[in-house]
Design a protein around this motif. Structure first.
Motif, PDB file in Angstrom:
ATOM      1  N   ALA A   1       0.841  -1.193   0.000  1.00  0.00           N
ATOM      2  CA  ALA A   1       0.000   0.000   0.000  1.00  0.00           C
ATOM      3  C   ALA A   1       0.878   1.244   0.000  1.00  0.00           C
ATOM      4  CB  ALA A   1      -0.916   0.013   1.222  1.00  0.00           C
ATOM      5  N   VAL A   2       0.327   2.318  -0.568  1.00  0.00           N
ATOM      6  CA  VAL A   2       0.951   3.632  -0.534  1.00  0.00           C
ATOM      7  C   VAL A   2      -0.080   4.580   0.064  1.00  0.00           C
ATOM      8  CG1 VAL A   2       1.929   5.529  -1.883  1.00  0.00           C
ATOM      9  CG2 VAL A   2       2.311   3.162  -2.608  1.00  0.00           C
ATOM     10  N   LEU A   3       0.294   5.253   1.145  1.00  0.00           N
ATOM     11  CA  LEU A   3      -0.610   6.184   1.814  1.00  0.00           C
ATOM     12  C   LEU A   3       0.058   7.542   1.939  1.00  0.00           C
ATOM     13  CD1 LEU A   3      -1.856   3.881   4.720  1.00  0.00           C
ATOM     14  CD2 LEU A   3      -2.994   4.341   2.538  1.00  0.00           C
ATOM     15  N   GLU A   4      -0.757   8.583   1.957  1.00  0.00           N
ATOM     16  CA  GLU A   4      -0.218   9.928   2.100  1.00  0.00           C
ATOM     17  C   GLU A   4       0.058  10.245   3.558  1.00  0.00           C
ATOM     18  OE1 GLU A   4      -2.126  13.140   0.000  1.00  0.00           O
ATOM     19  OE2 GLU A   4      -2.778  11.773  -1.570  1.00  0.00           O
ATOM     20  N   HIS A   5       1.094  11.058   3.745  1.00  0.00           N
ATOM     21  CA  HIS A   5       1.436  11.574   5.066  1.00  0.00           C
ATOM     22  C   HIS A   5       1.124  13.057   5.073  1.00  0.00           C
ATOM     23  CE1 HIS A   5       4.029  12.971   8.347  1.00  0.00           C
ATOM     24  NE2 HIS A   5       3.623  11.850   8.884  1.00  0.00           N
ATOM     25  N   PRO A   6       0.516  13.633   6.099  1.00  0.00           N
ATOM     26  CA  PRO A   6       0.197  12.996   7.367  1.00  0.00           C
ATOM     27  C   PRO A   6      -0.878  11.928   7.200  1.00  0.00           C
ATOM     28  CG  PRO A   6      -0.642  15.254   7.349  1.00  0.00           C
ATOM     29  CD  PRO A   6       0.108  15.049   6.073  1.00  0.00           C
ATOM     30  N   VAL A   7      -0.779  10.915   8.033  1.00  0.00           N
ATOM     31  CA  VAL A   7      -1.665   9.767   7.896  1.00  0.00           C
ATOM     32  C   VAL A   7      -3.059  10.072   8.402  1.00  0.00           C
ATOM     33  CG1 VAL A   7       0.207   8.083   8.061  1.00  0.00           C
ATOM     34  CG2 VAL A   7      -1.002   8.768  10.129  1.00  0.00           C
ATOM     35  N   ASP A   8      -4.028   9.449   7.738  1.00  0.00           N
ATOM     36  CA  ASP A   8      -5.394   9.434   8.228  1.00  0.00           C
ATOM     37  C   ASP A   8      -5.500   8.180   9.096  1.00  0.00           C
ATOM     38  OD1 ASP A   8      -8.272   9.976   8.347  1.00  0.00           O
ATOM     39  OD2 ASP A   8      -8.421   8.164   7.125  1.00  0.00           O
ATOM     40  N   PRO A   9      -5.753   8.322  10.397  1.00  0.00           N
ATOM     41  CA  PRO A   9      -5.755   7.161  11.282  1.00  0.00           C
ATOM     42  C   PRO A   9      -6.681   6.024  10.832  1.00  0.00           C
ATOM     43  CG  PRO A   9      -5.773   9.158  12.578  1.00  0.00           C
ATOM     44  CD  PRO A   9      -5.966   9.562  11.144  1.00  0.00           C
ATOM     45  N   ARG A  10      -7.859   6.359  10.355  1.00  0.00           N
ATOM     46  CA  ARG A  10      -8.794   5.308   9.910  1.00  0.00           C
ATOM     47  C   ARG A  10      -8.256   4.564   8.694  1.00  0.00           C
ATOM     48  NH1 ARG A  10     -14.958   7.417  10.795  1.00  0.00           N
ATOM     49  NH2 ARG A  10     -14.661   7.950  12.986  1.00  0.00           N
ATOM     50  N   THR A  11      -7.730   5.311   7.742  1.00  0.00           N
ATOM     51  CA  THR A  11      -7.197   4.684   6.533  1.00  0.00           C
ATOM     52  C   THR A  11      -5.990   3.808   6.864  1.00  0.00           C
ATOM     53  OG1 THR A  11      -7.967   6.545   5.192  1.00  0.00           O
ATOM     54  CG2 THR A  11      -6.262   5.132   4.231  1.00  0.00           C
ATOM     55  N   LEU A  12      -5.088   4.317   7.688  1.00  0.00           N
ATOM     56  CA  LEU A  12      -3.906   3.537   8.054  1.00  0.00           C
ATOM     57  C   LEU A  12      -4.301   2.283   8.823  1.00  0.00           C
ATOM     58  CD1 LEU A  12      -0.855   3.133   8.115  1.00  0.00           C
ATOM     59  CD2 LEU A  12      -0.781   4.581  10.161  1.00  0.00           C
ATOM     60  N   SER A  13      -5.186   2.411   9.796  1.00  0.00           N
ATOM     61  CA  SER A  13      -5.633   1.248  10.574  1.00  0.00           C
ATOM     62  C   SER A  13      -6.293   0.209   9.683  1.00  0.00           C
ATOM     63  CB  SER A  13      -6.601   1.672  11.675  1.00  0.00           C
ATOM     64  OG  SER A  13      -5.942   2.428  12.642  1.00  0.00           O
ATOM     65  N   ALA A  14      -7.162   0.658   8.784  1.00  0.00           N
ATOM     66  CA  ALA A  14      -7.845  -0.274   7.878  1.00  0.00           C
ATOM     67  C   ALA A  14      -6.851  -0.952   6.942  1.00  0.00           C
ATOM     68  CB  ALA A  14      -8.911   0.470   7.072  1.00  0.00           C
ATOM     69  N   THR A  15      -5.861  -0.223   6.475  1.00  0.00           N
ATOM     70  CA  THR A  15      -4.852  -0.787   5.583  1.00  0.00           C
ATOM     71  C   THR A  15      -4.004  -1.821   6.309  1.00  0.00           C
ATOM     72  OG1 THR A  15      -4.809   1.263   4.304  1.00  0.00           O
ATOM     73  CG2 THR A  15      -2.943  -0.228   4.031  1.00  0.00           C
ATOM     74  N   VAL A  16      -3.574  -1.502   7.524  1.00  0.00           N
ATOM     75  CA  VAL A  16      -2.796  -2.448   8.326  1.00  0.00           C
ATOM     76  C   VAL A  16      -3.628  -3.699   8.585  1.00  0.00           C
ATOM     77  CG1 VAL A  16      -1.752  -2.846  10.595  1.00  0.00           C
ATOM     78  CG2 VAL A  16      -1.287  -0.717   9.359  1.00  0.00           C
ATOM     79  N   ALA A  17      -4.894  -3.527   8.950  1.00  0.00           N
ATOM     80  CA  ALA A  17      -5.776  -4.677   9.217  1.00  0.00           C
ATOM     81  C   ALA A  17      -5.931  -5.544   7.974  1.00  0.00           C
ATOM     82  CB  ALA A  17      -7.142  -4.195   9.711  1.00  0.00           C
ATOM     83  N   GLU A  18      -6.082  -4.923   6.814  1.00  0.00           N
ATOM     84  CA  GLU A  18      -6.246  -5.672   5.566  1.00  0.00           C
ATOM     85  C   GLU A  18      -4.989  -6.478   5.240  1.00  0.00           C
ATOM     86  OE1 GLU A  18      -7.792  -7.306   2.133  1.00  0.00           O
ATOM     87  OE2 GLU A  18      -8.853  -6.281   3.740  1.00  0.00           O
ATOM     88  N   ILE A  19      -3.837  -5.846   5.373  1.00  0.00           N
ATOM     89  CA  ILE A  19      -2.574  -6.542   5.066  1.00  0.00           C
ATOM     90  C   ILE A  19      -2.329  -7.701   6.039  1.00  0.00           C
ATOM     91  CG2 ILE A  19      -0.057  -6.281   4.995  1.00  0.00           C
ATOM     92  CD1 ILE A  19      -0.583  -3.402   3.932  1.00  0.00           C
ATOM     93  N   LEU A  20      -2.708  -7.502   7.281  1.00  0.00           N
ATOM     94  CA  LEU A  20      -2.452  -8.512   8.302  1.00  0.00           C
ATOM     95  C   LEU A  20      -3.628  -9.447   8.560  1.00  0.00           C
ATOM     96  CD1 LEU A  20      -0.514  -6.330  10.900  1.00  0.00           C
ATOM     97  CD2 LEU A  20       0.435  -7.952   9.242  1.00  0.00           C
TER      98      LEU A  20
END
Length: 144
Positions: A119-138
């Motif tokens: 995944a590629v995400l923009e910084h500063p991070v959106d907490p919901r997007t980052l959490s959902a992305t981490v959950a999806e990958i893991l």
């Protein structure tokens, strides 16, 4: 602070934990990532043990010596950014290592995609997007 996420040590690691390394030369970025994701990706999911790395050399040694379920890499880090570091890890250490790259400018996404991150995400991070992305990958590891 009660909401503060602490990096854990090997003494805190349990059998069902997820190991995540966050690499950035900026302490605030590392803290922001750890705060955004928290200690678990979902209710009932294994605990996340965070490892921080401020230099690419330190991050490389940690990946070389330990098992990680996911890397979260700052594409804007000095000397060697997350894009190059992620590619280096896959080329030299762990061919199937999942990782997320954080980019500072949307126009850098094409460059980040060259290294084939999960995944590629923009910084500063959106907490919901980052959490959902981490959950999806893991997700496979979270179900275990």
């Amino acid at each position: 602070m009660a909401n503060e996420v602490q990096a854990t040590t090997s003494a805190d690691v349990d059998e069902k934990s997820l190991e995540v390394l966050v690499y950035s030369d900026n302490r605030d970025t590392r803290n922001e990532v750890m705060q955004a994701v928290g200690r678990r990706v979902a209710k009932g999911a294994p605990r996340i043990n965070w490892t921080e790395a401020a230099t690419w050399e330190g991050a490389y040694l940690k990946v070389e010596e330990n098992h990680y379920d996911l890397l979260i890499l700052d594409g804007e880090a000095a000397k060697l950014g997350g894009i190059g570091f992620g590619k280096m890890v896959r080329d030299e250490l762990v061919p199937d290592m999942p990782y997320i790259i954080l980019i500072g400018r949307p126009q850098d996404e094409w460059l980040a995609r060259v290294s084939k991150p999960n995944a590629v995400l923009e910084h500063p991070v959106d907490p919901r997007t980052l959490s959902a992305t981490v959950a999806e990958i893991l997700k496979e590891k979270v179900r275990a």
